[in-house]
Design a protein around this motif. Structure first.
Motif, PDB file in Angstrom:
ATOM      1  N   LEU A 110      54.123  31.706  49.363  1.00 18.56           N
ATOM      2  CA  LEU A 110      53.946  33.023  49.494  1.00 18.56           C
ATOM      3  C   LEU A 110      52.769  33.518  49.158  1.00 18.56           C
ATOM      4  CD1 LEU A 110      57.288  34.767  47.514  1.00 18.56           C
ATOM      5  CD2 LEU A 110      56.324  34.791  49.965  1.00 18.56           C
ATOM      6  N   ALA A 111      52.038  33.060  48.225  1.00 14.68           N
ATOM      7  CA  ALA A 111      50.634  33.458  48.141  1.00 14.68           C
ATOM      8  C   ALA A 111      49.779  33.262  49.469  1.00 14.68           C
ATOM      9  CB  ALA A 111      49.900  32.403  47.160  1.00 14.68           C
ATOM     10  N   LEU A 112      49.892  32.134  50.262  1.00 13.09           N
ATOM     11  CA  LEU A 112      49.254  31.868  51.632  1.00 13.09           C
ATOM     12  C   LEU A 112      49.627  33.038  52.269  1.00 13.09           C
ATOM     13  CD1 LEU A 112      50.013  28.036  51.930  1.00 13.09           C
ATOM     14  CD2 LEU A 112      47.747  29.211  51.468  1.00 13.09           C
ATOM     15  N   ARG A 113      50.991  33.429  52.515  1.00 12.67           N
ATOM     16  CA  ARG A 113      51.444  34.628  53.561  1.00 12.67           C
ATOM     17  C   ARG A 113      50.765  35.870  52.998  1.00 12.67           C
ATOM     18  NH1 ARG A 113      54.585  30.439  54.039  1.00 12.67           N
ATOM     19  NH2 ARG A 113      55.714  30.005  55.651  1.00 12.67           N
ATOM     20  N   TRP A 114      50.562  36.246  51.709  1.00 10.73           N
ATOM     21  CA  TRP A 114      50.060  37.404  51.256  1.00 10.73           C
ATOM     22  C   TRP A 114      48.488  37.346  51.164  1.00 10.73           C
ATOM     23  CZ3 TRP A 114      52.307  41.996  50.787  1.00 10.73           C
ATOM     24  CH2 TRP A 114      53.471  42.120  50.878  1.00 10.73           C
ATOM     25  N   ASP A 115      47.886  36.140  51.334  1.00 14.86           N
ATOM     26  CA  ASP A 115      46.539  35.836  51.000  1.00 14.86           C
ATOM     27  C   ASP A 115      46.011  36.405  49.806  1.00 14.86           C
ATOM     28  OD1 ASP A 115      44.014  34.849  51.609  1.00 14.86           O
ATOM     29  OD2 ASP A 115      43.332  36.948  52.519  1.00 14.86           O
ATOM     30  N   CYS A 116      46.702  35.811  48.894  1.00 13.09           N
ATOM     31  CA  CYS A 116      46.363  36.224  47.103  1.00 13.09           C
ATOM     32  C   CYS A 116      46.037  35.133  46.530  1.00 13.09           C
ATOM     33  CB  CYS A 116      47.443  37.004  46.546  1.00 13.09           C
ATOM     34  SG  CYS A 116      49.168  36.089  46.211  1.00 13.09           S
ATOM     35  N   PRO A 117      45.377  35.348  45.264  1.00 10.37           N
ATOM     36  CA  PRO A 117      44.940  34.003  44.656  1.00 10.37           C
ATOM     37  C   PRO A 117      45.767  33.175  43.955  1.00 10.37           C
ATOM     38  CG  PRO A 117      44.194  36.241  43.584  1.00 10.37           C
ATOM     39  CD  PRO A 117      44.801  36.358  44.803  1.00 10.37           C
ATOM     40  N   ILE A 118      45.678  31.927  43.797  1.00  9.73           N
ATOM     41  CA  ILE A 118      46.586  30.828  43.003  1.00  9.73           C
ATOM     42  C   ILE A 118      46.014  30.464  41.864  1.00  9.73           C
ATOM     43  CG2 ILE A 118      47.556  28.663  43.244  1.00  9.73           C
ATOM     44  CD1 ILE A 118      47.334  29.015  46.432  1.00  9.73           C
ATOM     45  N   TYR A 119      46.528  30.806  40.840  1.00  9.08           N
ATOM     46  CA  TYR A 119      46.088  30.159  39.398  1.00  9.08           C
ATOM     47  C   TYR A 119      46.837  29.207  38.992  1.00  9.08           C
ATOM     48  CZ  TYR A 119      43.411  34.462  39.892  1.00  9.08           C
ATOM     49  OH  TYR A 119      42.689  35.542  40.136  1.00  9.08           O
ATOM     50  N   VAL A 120      46.183  28.360  37.921  1.00  5.07           N
ATOM     51  CA  VAL A 120      46.901  27.564  37.184  1.00  5.07           C
ATOM     52  C   VAL A 120      46.702  27.728  35.446  1.00  5.07           C
ATOM     53  CG1 VAL A 120      47.460  25.009  36.623  1.00  5.07           C
ATOM     54  CG2 VAL A 120      47.265  25.830  38.842  1.00  5.07           C
ATOM     55  N   ASN A 121      47.634  27.773  34.717  1.00  4.26           N
ATOM     56  CA  ASN A 121      47.529  28.190  33.442  1.00  4.26           C
ATOM     57  C   ASN A 121      46.663  26.698  32.952  1.00  4.26           C
ATOM     58  OD1 ASN A 121      48.019  27.743  30.582  1.00  4.26           O
ATOM     59  ND2 ASN A 121      48.904  29.760  30.900  1.00  4.26           N
ATOM     60  N   ARG A 122      45.585  27.102  32.259  1.00  5.35           N
ATOM     61  CA  ARG A 122      44.672  26.143  31.578  1.00  5.35           C
ATOM     62  C   ARG A 122      45.313  25.043  30.739  1.00  5.35           C
ATOM     63  NH1 ARG A 122      39.449  26.800  31.770  1.00  5.35           N
ATOM     64  NH2 ARG A 122      39.340  29.181  31.862  1.00  5.35           N
ATOM     65  N   GLU A 123      46.578  25.651  30.196  1.00 10.83           N
ATOM     66  CA  GLU A 123      47.336  24.503  29.213  1.00 10.83           C
ATOM     67  C   GLU A 123      47.924  23.517  30.363  1.00 10.83           C
ATOM     68  OE1 GLU A 123      51.256  24.912  26.358  1.00 10.83           O
ATOM     69  OE2 GLU A 123      49.408  26.013  26.079  1.00 10.83           O
ATOM     70  N   VAL A 124      48.618  23.879  31.260  1.00 18.56           N
ATOM     71  CA  VAL A 124      49.223  23.204  32.385  1.00 18.56           C
ATOM     72  C   VAL A 124      48.264  22.110  32.829  1.00 18.56           C
ATOM     73  CG1 VAL A 124      50.091  23.138  34.496  1.00 18.56           C
ATOM     74  CG2 VAL A 124      50.908  24.901  33.101  1.00 18.56           C
ATOM     75  N   LEU A 125      46.837  22.539  32.986  1.00 17.82           N
ATOM     76  CA  LEU A 125      46.232  21.605  33.588  1.00 17.82           C
ATOM     77  C   LEU A 125      45.938  20.342  32.487  1.00 17.82           C
ATOM     78  CD1 LEU A 125      43.514  23.866  35.123  1.00 17.82           C
ATOM     79  CD2 LEU A 125      45.014  22.179  36.436  1.00 17.82           C
ATOM     80  N   GLU A 126      45.493  20.900  31.050  1.00 17.39           N
ATOM     81  CA  GLU A 126      45.408  19.799  30.250  1.00 17.39           C
ATOM     82  C   GLU A 126      46.759  19.018  30.037  1.00 17.39           C
ATOM     83  OE1 GLU A 126      42.773  18.995  28.358  1.00 17.39           O
ATOM     84  OE2 GLU A 126      41.747  20.402  29.669  1.00 17.39           O
ATOM     85  N   ASN A 127      47.944  19.604  29.896  1.00 17.79           N
ATOM     86  CA  ASN A 127      49.283  18.921  29.812  1.00 17.79           C
ATOM     87  C   ASN A 127      49.525  17.878  31.055  1.00 17.79           C
ATOM     88  OD1 ASN A 127      49.628  20.095  27.488  1.00 17.79           O
ATOM     89  ND2 ASN A 127      51.216  21.646  28.274  1.00 17.79           N
ATOM     90  N   SER A 128      49.032  18.179  32.047  1.00 15.59           N
ATOM     91  CA  SER A 128      49.282  17.359  33.481  1.00 15.59           C
ATOM     92  C   SER A 128      48.289  16.023  33.234  1.00 15.59           C
ATOM     93  CB  SER A 128      49.056  18.043  34.422  1.00 15.59           C
ATOM     94  OG  SER A 128      47.853  18.578  34.968  1.00 15.59           O
ATOM     95  N   ARG A 129      47.213  16.493  32.656  1.00 16.22           N
ATOM     96  CA  ARG A 129      46.141  15.425  32.399  1.00 16.22           C
ATOM     97  C   ARG A 129      46.648  14.540  31.510  1.00 16.22           C
ATOM     98  NH1 ARG A 129      39.913  17.045  32.066  1.00 16.22           N
ATOM     99  NH2 ARG A 129      41.026  18.784  32.523  1.00 16.22           N
ATOM    100  N   GLN A 130      47.193  14.989  30.327  1.00 16.33           N
ATOM    101  CA  GLN A 130      47.562  14.167  29.301  1.00 16.33           C
ATOM    102  C   GLN A 130      48.840  13.508  29.775  1.00 16.33           C
ATOM    103  OE1 GLN A 130      48.081  17.050  25.914  1.00 16.33           O
ATOM    104  NE2 GLN A 130      45.891  17.152  25.674  1.00 16.33           N
ATOM    105  N   ALA A 131      49.740  13.931  30.406  1.00 13.01           N
ATOM    106  CA  ALA A 131      50.809  13.326  30.699  1.00 13.01           C
ATOM    107  C   ALA A 131      50.641  12.036  31.533  1.00 13.01           C
ATOM    108  CB  ALA A 131      51.896  14.273  31.576  1.00 13.01           C
ATOM    109  N   ALA A 132      49.525  12.114  32.599  1.00 11.58           N
ATOM    110  CA  ALA A 132      49.085  10.996  33.596  1.00 11.58           C
ATOM    111  C   ALA A 132      48.270  10.148  32.447  1.00 11.58           C
ATOM    112  CB  ALA A 132      48.091  11.769  34.575  1.00 11.58           C
ATOM    113  N   MET A 133      47.632  10.514  31.593  1.00 14.10           N
ATOM    114  CA  MET A 133      46.937   9.480  30.824  1.00 14.10           C
ATOM    115  C   MET A 133      47.935   8.854  29.890  1.00 14.10           C
ATOM    116  SD  MET A 133      43.447  11.420  29.701  1.00 14.10           S
ATOM    117  CE  MET A 133      41.921  11.126  30.323  1.00 14.10           C
ATOM    118  N   GLY A 134      48.821   9.461  29.508  1.00 12.12           N
ATOM    119  CA  GLY A 134      50.319   8.825  28.574  1.00 12.12           C
ATOM    120  C   GLY A 134      50.805   7.765  29.234  1.00 12.12           C
TER     121      GLY A 134
END
Length: 174
Positions: free
Chosen positions: A124-148
């Motif tokens: 939908l963001a692509l169709r509306w040409d609007c920004p895509i954000y990721v919650n900073r905590e999600v970035l941290e958790n995904s990095r920790q999950a990958a490291m774990g």
């Protein structure tokens, strides 16, 4: 669905603006991956998605038109018909190895938020040409999950994703 009066275009301090770096097939699982990249750094976030969702994103990235509206086109048309506008999408949570997203819409001055799968929100963001954000905590958790799980493999994959060139991204072909 929730309705609030906050401005959907406002960037929360815990949100990181991302762009689609590429769409590719995971060589191990043969599943599509959307690779999001922080616009201000080299940080990347891979999100594994279904083949149909990846196809909807690929069609929009390639600006390919279809003879009849696809599901995300229908969603865009419905929102427009209801005088609503998608302002941003946020990958908001990572829970039990599953990503969650929120679509922020404006309708008649009211903010409407809708829970969504990240793949649908991104389509939908692509169709509306609007920004895509990721919650900073999600970035941290995904990095920790990958490291774990497998530290060496996670580091190798992160480096591999960060250093992919346009040819390796496959020009969004599915």
């Amino acid at each position: 669905m929730a309705i609030s009066t906050t401005n959907p275009a406002t960037i929360a301090p815990d949100e990181v603006e991302m762009q689609i770096r590429g769409l590719m097939m995971d060589p191990v699982t043969n599943m599509p991956i959307i690779v999001l990249k922080d616009i201000a750094s080299d940080m990347v976030l891979p999100i594994w998605v279904g083949i149909f969702e990846a196809n909807a994103i690929a069609l929009e990235l390639e600006k390919t038109t279809t003879p009849r509206p696809m599901t995300h086109d229908l969603m865009q048309n419905m929102a427009r018909g209801l005088n609503a506008e998608v302002r941003k999408v946020v990958v908001s949570e990572l829970r039990d190895d599953t990503f969650y997203a929120v679509i922020w819409m404006d309708q008649a001055g009211e903010t409407v938020t809708l829970d969504a799968r990240p793949s649908d929100a991104i389509a939908l963001a692509l169709r509306w040409d609007c920004p895509i954000y990721v919650n900073r905590e999600v970035l941290e958790n995904s990095r920790q999950a990958a490291m774990g799980t497998q530290s060496a493999n996670a580091d190798e994959m992160r480096r591999w994703l960060e250093n992919l060139n346009d040819d390796e991204m496959g020009r969004y072909k599915m």
